[in-house]
Design an enzyme around this catalytic site. Structure first.
Site, PDB file in Angstrom:
ATOM      1  N   ILE A   1      20.931 -15.096  22.841  1.00 45.08           N
ATOM      2  CA  ILE A   1      20.999 -14.929  23.692  1.00 45.08           C
ATOM      3  C   ILE A   1      20.829 -13.766  24.950  1.00 45.08           C
ATOM      4  O   ILE A   1      20.412 -12.958  24.199  1.00 45.08           O
ATOM      5  CB  ILE A   1      22.132 -15.531  24.214  1.00 45.08           C
ATOM      6  CG1 ILE A   1      22.974 -16.400  23.745  1.00 45.08           C
ATOM      7  CG2 ILE A   1      22.287 -15.509  25.677  1.00 45.08           C
ATOM      8  CD1 ILE A   1      22.071 -17.839  23.877  1.00 45.08           C
ATOM      9  N   THR A   2      18.954 -13.996  24.949  1.00 46.36           N
ATOM     10  CA  THR A   2      18.752 -12.587  25.588  1.00 46.36           C
ATOM     11  C   THR A   2      19.396 -11.751  26.934  1.00 46.36           C
ATOM     12  O   THR A   2      20.066 -12.581  27.159  1.00 46.36           O
ATOM     13  CB  THR A   2      16.947 -13.501  26.956  1.00 46.36           C
ATOM     14  OG1 THR A   2      16.963 -13.775  25.288  1.00 46.36           O
ATOM     15  CG2 THR A   2      16.657 -11.988  27.021  1.00 46.36           C
TER      16      THR A   2
ATOM     17  N   LEU B   1      15.920 -24.538  32.828  1.00 42.35           N
ATOM     18  CA  LEU B   1      14.744 -24.674  31.789  1.00 42.35           C
ATOM     19  C   LEU B   1      12.917 -24.529  32.073  1.00 42.35           C
ATOM     20  O   LEU B   1      12.257 -23.563  32.238  1.00 42.35           O
ATOM     21  CB  LEU B   1      15.491 -25.408  30.746  1.00 42.35           C
ATOM     22  CG  LEU B   1      16.378 -24.337  29.955  1.00 42.35           C
ATOM     23  CD1 LEU B   1      16.535 -24.951  28.926  1.00 42.35           C
ATOM     24  CD2 LEU B   1      16.010 -22.856  29.096  1.00 42.35           C
TER      25      LEU B   1
ATOM     26  N   THR C   1      10.835 -25.554  22.170  1.00 43.00           N
ATOM     27  CA  THR C   1       9.098 -25.533  21.002  1.00 43.00           C
ATOM     28  C   THR C   1       8.062 -26.415  21.173  1.00 43.00           C
ATOM     29  O   THR C   1       8.430 -27.139  22.137  1.00 43.00           O
ATOM     30  CB  THR C   1       9.585 -25.880  19.350  1.00 43.00           C
ATOM     31  OG1 THR C   1       9.902 -27.282  19.911  1.00 43.00           O
ATOM     32  CG2 THR C   1      11.028 -25.197  19.520  1.00 43.00           C
TER      33      THR C   1
ATOM     34  N   GLU D   1      13.180 -21.708  25.010  1.00 37.81           N
ATOM     35  CA  GLU D   1      12.724 -22.241  25.964  1.00 37.81           C
ATOM     36  C   GLU D   1      11.692 -23.754  26.205  1.00 37.81           C
ATOM     37  O   GLU D   1      10.946 -24.109  26.701  1.00 37.81           O
ATOM     38  CB  GLU D   1      11.676 -21.906  27.668  1.00 37.81           C
ATOM     39  CG  GLU D   1      12.169 -20.349  27.341  1.00 37.81           C
ATOM     40  CD  GLU D   1      12.910 -20.456  28.587  1.00 37.81           C
ATOM     41  OE1 GLU D   1      12.688 -21.363  29.634  1.00 37.81           O
ATOM     42  OE2 GLU D   1      12.931 -19.249  29.661  1.00 37.81           O
TER      43      GLU D   1
ATOM     44  N   PHE E   1      21.767 -16.105  30.149  1.00 30.23           N
ATOM     45  CA  PHE E   1      21.914 -18.119  29.839  1.00 30.23           C
ATOM     46  C   PHE E   1      22.517 -18.512  28.948  1.00 30.23           C
ATOM     47  O   PHE E   1      21.136 -18.461  28.067  1.00 30.23           O
ATOM     48  CB  PHE E   1      20.455 -18.417  30.551  1.00 30.23           C
ATOM     49  CG  PHE E   1      20.943 -19.944  30.426  1.00 30.23           C
ATOM     50  CD1 PHE E   1      20.229 -20.270  31.930  1.00 30.23           C
ATOM     51  CD2 PHE E   1      20.286 -20.394  29.806  1.00 30.23           C
ATOM     52  CE1 PHE E   1      20.687 -21.868  32.459  1.00 30.23           C
ATOM     53  CE2 PHE E   1      19.400 -22.051  30.082  1.00 30.23           C
ATOM     54  CZ  PHE E   1      20.112 -22.722  31.565  1.00 30.23           C
TER      55      PHE E   1
ATOM     56  N   GLY F   1      19.868 -26.015  18.922  1.00 32.68           N
ATOM     57  CA  GLY F   1      19.128 -25.637  19.044  1.00 32.68           C
ATOM     58  C   GLY F   1      18.413 -26.321  19.886  1.00 32.68           C
ATOM     59  O   GLY F   1      18.163 -26.427  21.615  1.00 32.68           O
ATOM     60  N   SER F   2      16.607 -27.448  19.781  1.00 34.78           N
ATOM     61  CA  SER F   2      16.143 -28.393  20.491  1.00 34.78           C
ATOM     62  C   SER F   2      16.926 -29.879  20.181  1.00 34.78           C
ATOM     63  O   SER F   2      16.338 -29.826  21.598  1.00 34.78           O
ATOM     64  CB  SER F   2      14.715 -28.459  18.987  1.00 34.78           C
ATOM     65  OG  SER F   2      14.586 -27.427  19.021  1.00 34.78           O
TER      66      SER F   2
ATOM     67  N   LEU G   1      22.783 -21.276  26.200  1.00 34.82           N
ATOM     68  CA  LEU G   1      22.761 -22.568  26.049  1.00 34.82           C
ATOM     69  C   LEU G   1      22.608 -22.852  24.571  1.00 34.82           C
ATOM     70  O   LEU G   1      23.083 -23.984  23.345  1.00 34.82           O
ATOM     71  CB  LEU G   1      21.546 -23.100  26.139  1.00 34.82           C
ATOM     72  CG  LEU G   1      21.005 -25.011  26.522  1.00 34.82           C
ATOM     73  CD1 LEU G   1      21.930 -25.599  26.790  1.00 34.82           C
ATOM     74  CD2 LEU G   1      19.867 -25.528  27.110  1.00 34.82           C
TER      75      LEU G   1
HETATM   76  C1  LIG Z   1      14.078 -14.107  20.782  1.00 32.97           C
HETATM   77  C2  LIG Z   1      14.613 -15.408  21.650  1.00 32.97           C
HETATM   78  C3  LIG Z   1      15.489 -15.170  22.598  1.00 32.97           C
HETATM   79  C4  LIG Z   1      15.952 -16.503  23.194  1.00 32.97           C
HETATM   80  N1  LIG Z   1      16.608 -16.561  24.417  1.00 32.97           N
HETATM   81  C5  LIG Z   1      17.641 -17.647  24.317  1.00 32.97           C
HETATM   82  C6  LIG Z   1      18.242 -17.122  25.356  1.00 32.97           C
HETATM   83  O1  LIG Z   1      18.571 -16.669  25.956  1.00 32.97           O
HETATM   84  N2  LIG Z   1      19.674 -18.358  26.248  1.00 32.97           N
HETATM   85  C7  LIG Z   1      19.509 -19.580  24.908  1.00 32.97           C
HETATM   86  O2  LIG Z   1      20.059 -20.208  25.583  1.00 32.97           O
HETATM   87  N3  LIG Z   1      18.305 -20.010  24.075  1.00 32.97           N
HETATM   88  C8  LIG Z   1      17.371 -18.663  23.400  1.00 32.97           C
HETATM   89  N4  LIG Z   1      17.241 -18.525  22.776  1.00 32.97           N
HETATM   90  C9  LIG Z   1      17.046 -20.126  21.697  1.00 32.97           C
HETATM   91  C10 LIG Z   1      15.555 -20.847  21.417  1.00 32.97           C
HETATM   92  O3  LIG Z   1      15.549 -21.755  22.410  1.00 32.97           O
HETATM   93  C11 LIG Z   1      15.656 -21.991  20.701  1.00 32.97           C
HETATM   94  O4  LIG Z   1      14.961 -21.199  18.960  1.00 32.97           O
HETATM   95  C12 LIG Z   1      14.559 -23.222  20.657  1.00 32.97           C
HETATM   96  O5  LIG Z   1      15.650 -23.959  21.411  1.00 32.97           O
HETATM   97  C13 LIG Z   1      15.016 -23.429  19.364  1.00 32.97           C
HETATM   98  O6  LIG Z   1      16.038 -23.789  18.091  1.00 32.97           O
HETATM   99  P1  LIG Z   1      15.863 -23.659  17.412  1.00 32.97           P
HETATM  100  O7  LIG Z   1      16.242 -22.174  16.531  1.00 32.97           O
HETATM  101  O8  LIG Z   1      17.539 -23.711  17.029  1.00 32.97           O
HETATM  102  O9  LIG Z   1      15.499 -24.535  15.996  1.00 32.97           O
HETATM  103  P2  LIG Z   1      15.490 -25.913  15.884  1.00 32.97           P
HETATM  104  O10 LIG Z   1      16.038 -26.881  17.027  1.00 32.97           O
HETATM  105  O11 LIG Z   1      16.411 -25.506  14.598  1.00 32.97           O
HETATM  106  O12 LIG Z   1      13.570 -26.289  15.316  1.00 32.97           O
HETATM  107  C14 LIG Z   1      13.283 -25.793  14.546  1.00 32.97           C
HETATM  108  C15 LIG Z   1      12.416 -26.668  14.280  1.00 32.97           C
HETATM  109  O13 LIG Z   1      12.026 -27.982  14.246  1.00 32.97           O
HETATM  110  C16 LIG Z   1      11.337 -28.562  14.942  1.00 32.97           C
HETATM  111  N5  LIG Z   1      11.986 -30.118  16.068  1.00 32.97           N
HETATM  112  C17 LIG Z   1      13.876 -30.115  16.059  1.00 32.97           C
HETATM  113  N6  LIG Z   1      13.615 -31.097  16.788  1.00 32.97           N
HETATM  114  C18 LIG Z   1      12.903 -32.012  15.899  1.00 32.97           C
HETATM  115  C19 LIG Z   1      12.202 -33.577  16.802  1.00 32.97           C
HETATM  116  N7  LIG Z   1      13.341 -34.169  17.309  1.00 32.97           N
HETATM  117  N8  LIG Z   1      10.726 -33.268  16.488  1.00 32.97           N
HETATM  118  C20 LIG Z   1       9.909 -32.984  16.108  1.00 32.97           C
HETATM  119  N9  LIG Z   1      10.332 -31.219  15.572  1.00 32.97           N
HETATM  120  C21 LIG Z   1      11.211 -30.998  15.890  1.00 32.97           C
HETATM  121  C22 LIG Z   1      11.447 -27.510  16.267  1.00 32.97           C
HETATM  122  O14 LIG Z   1      10.052 -27.635  17.217  1.00 32.97           O
HETATM  123  C23 LIG Z   1      10.865 -26.403  14.889  1.00 32.97           C
HETATM  124  O15 LIG Z   1      10.029 -26.287  14.952  1.00 32.97           O
HETATM  125  C24 LIG Z   1      16.038 -17.399  22.239  1.00 32.97           C
HETATM  126  C25 LIG Z   1      15.165 -17.535  20.957  1.00 32.97           C
HETATM  127  C26 LIG Z   1      14.766 -16.203  20.883  1.00 32.97           C
HETATM  128  C27 LIG Z   1      13.813 -16.593  19.254  1.00 32.97           C
END
Ligand SMILES: Cc1cc2nc3c(=O)[nH]c(=O)nc-3n(C[C@H](O)[C@H](O)[C@H](O)COP(=O)(O)OP(=O)(O)OC[C@H]3O[C@@H](n4cnc5c(N)ncnc54)[C@H](O)[C@@H]3O)c2cc1C
Length: 386
Positions: free
Chosen positions: A165-166, A241, A367, A365, A131, A139-140, A133
């Site tokens: 992506i897992t 999600l 943060t 899924e 999946f 990310g977020s 995204l």
């Molecule tokens: C091992 C692993 C497996 C994963 N598997 C999948 C998968 O299968 N499919 C998929 O689509 N994704 C996957 N992910 C990705 C995961 O969903 C994202 O890492 C996550 O959504 C956070 O995005 P980012 O890492 O870009 O962090 P960022 O969005 O850059 O965030 C960094 C920090 O800033 C904070 N932050 C961001 N925006 C705000 C805000 N508005 N207010 C306050 N704080 C904020 C966050 O909470 C975080 O602490 C995986 C991640 C990991 C580590």
């Protein structure tokens, strides 16, 4: 009854739910627990073989109906996630991504043909899904994704990069979310399609018994039939999600339980100052506080599971569960680590492995911060993030 179940929450489970839990616990004891520390150290996991075993037991897409899926209750699914994650968060991730993200997306938003094509073999564990995204720069905030899908005659052409992506490198089908002129849409993309390149992400210090990869889409041409017809807008991936997060609410408790059971046993057998660690008041205070948090988390998971079974579970309620149970599970894992002293950092014990895994679970899924903001929005009516 587990000594950790201080509130006798188990008594609220049906005989069938306990039976499913017992079967999954046995599977984890036989096929995961003896090997997982080695997989973790090597950074490899026999995911395909495990998926087939999980498929035989009906664990893949187990809360979905039809197409070879087990159609179990949300609570039974949650208990299965708990037992799987007591083995390792990476093993639960394999099952969550397959069932609650990739299969759910096709089951909920796919065409009749897509469902027939993919779901039966995915339920059996013969076909693996992922999946996609998240992107390197998004990310977020998936609403700002850069991956694009444009129309070319009847075809769609996808271009962009998905990150973290897992299951990516073992997947046969990738559910890819992309921006179109009409908004965000989803596509079921066979990973053998020309233009799809998958690269494994190595050197993870967390979820090492889980496959994670980057997917590059270089003008990937797909027939119109690859688009998930019912997936319209960002609410479609967010719906998936919510499904998967419910499993995490339960799963995190499994990792915490394994840590607590390990710490309890260790504290009972390790002596210092001529007495078992368990007899020191400070150790008991730690154990008591952790068991209280664990029991509260179990009650919370059961309430959310019952709401899901009544079809009344709201996304912000899932945020309450994901925020609390992952945060507390991580705190429990770290505290248990202290009870084991130096042995706590050894791979001979599961505690630091669980703690390291839970760092990923805290982030993926949604943060913790994003779930706080979802709850904040529910309370105030004001969105701080969109
Ligand atoms: C091992 C692993 C497996 C994963 N598997 C999948 C998968 O299968 N499919 C998929 O689509 N994704 C996957 N992910 C990705 C995961 O969903 C994202 O890492 C996550 O959504 C956070 O995005 P980012 O890492 O870009 O962090 P960022 O969005 O850059 O965030 C960094 C920090 O800033 C904070 N932050 C961001 N925006 C705000 C805000 N508005 N207010 C306050 N704080 C904020 C966050 O909470 C975080 O602490 C995986 C991640 C990991 C580590």
């Amino acid at each position: 009854m587990s000594p950790l179940d201080l509130l006798d929450v188990d008594s609220s489970l049906s005989a069938e739910e306990r039976q499913i839990r017992a079967v999954v616990r046995q599977l984890v004891d036989d096929q995961v627990r003896p090997y997982v520390a080695g997989w973790y150290e090597e950074g490899r996991v026999p995911a395909r073989e495990l998926a087939r075993e999980f498929g035989k037991l009906g664990l893949l897409g187990m809360h979905l109906t039809g197409y070879g899926c087990a159609g179990s209750s949300a609570v039974a699914y949650g208990l299965a996630c708990l037992e799987l994650e007591a083995g390792d968060s990476g093993i639960r991730s394999l099952v969550s991504v397959q069932g609650a993200l990739a299969m759910y997306a096709i089951w909920r938003y796919g065409s009749a043909e897509q469902k027939q094509r993919w779901l039966p073999t995915m339920a059996a564990g013969e076909t693996i899904g992922c999946f996609a995204l998240t992107e390197p720069d998004h990310g977020s905030d998936p609403a700002s994704m850069a991956t694009r899908a444009r129309r070319d005659g009847d075809d769609w052409v996808l271009h962009g990069t998905k990150m973290w992506i897992t299951n990516a490198t073992i997947a046969d089908v990738a559910v890819i979310w992309a921006r179109t002129d009409e908004g965000i849409r989803g596509f079921a993309v066979p990973t053998g399609t020309p233009g799809v390149t998958v690269r494994e992400i190595r050197r993870k210090m967390s979820l090492r018994a889980s496959v994670t990869g980057e997917i590059s889409l270089d003008d990937v041409r797909l027939p119109a039939s690859a688009r998930l017809p019912e997936a319209v807008g960002l609410k479609a991936p967010l719906g998936c999600l919510t499904e998967a997060r419910h499993g995490i609410v339960w799963g995190a408790l499994g990792a915490a339980r394994d840590c607590l059971e390990t710490a309890l046993e260790y504290a009972g057998s390790r002596t210092q100052f001529g007495r078992p660690l368990a007899s020191f008041q400070l150790t008991q205070a730690k154990l008591a506080d952790m068991a209280v948090e664990w029991s509260k988390g179990y009650l919370l998971a059961l309430q959310l599971g019952r709401l899901a079974d009544a079809d009344r579970l709201r996304p912000d309620q899932v945020s309450v569960g994901k925020l609390n149970n992952v945060r507390e599970a991580l705190a429990i894992a770290r505290q248990c680590r202290t009870i084991l002293g130096a042995n706590g950092v050894s791979g001979a014990y599961p505690v630091l492995r669980h703690a390291n895994n839970l760092e990923s679970v805290l982030t993926y899924e949604g943060t913790s911060e994003i779930h706080q903001l979802v709850i904040g929005q529910r309370l105030t009516g004001l969105s701080a993030f969109a």
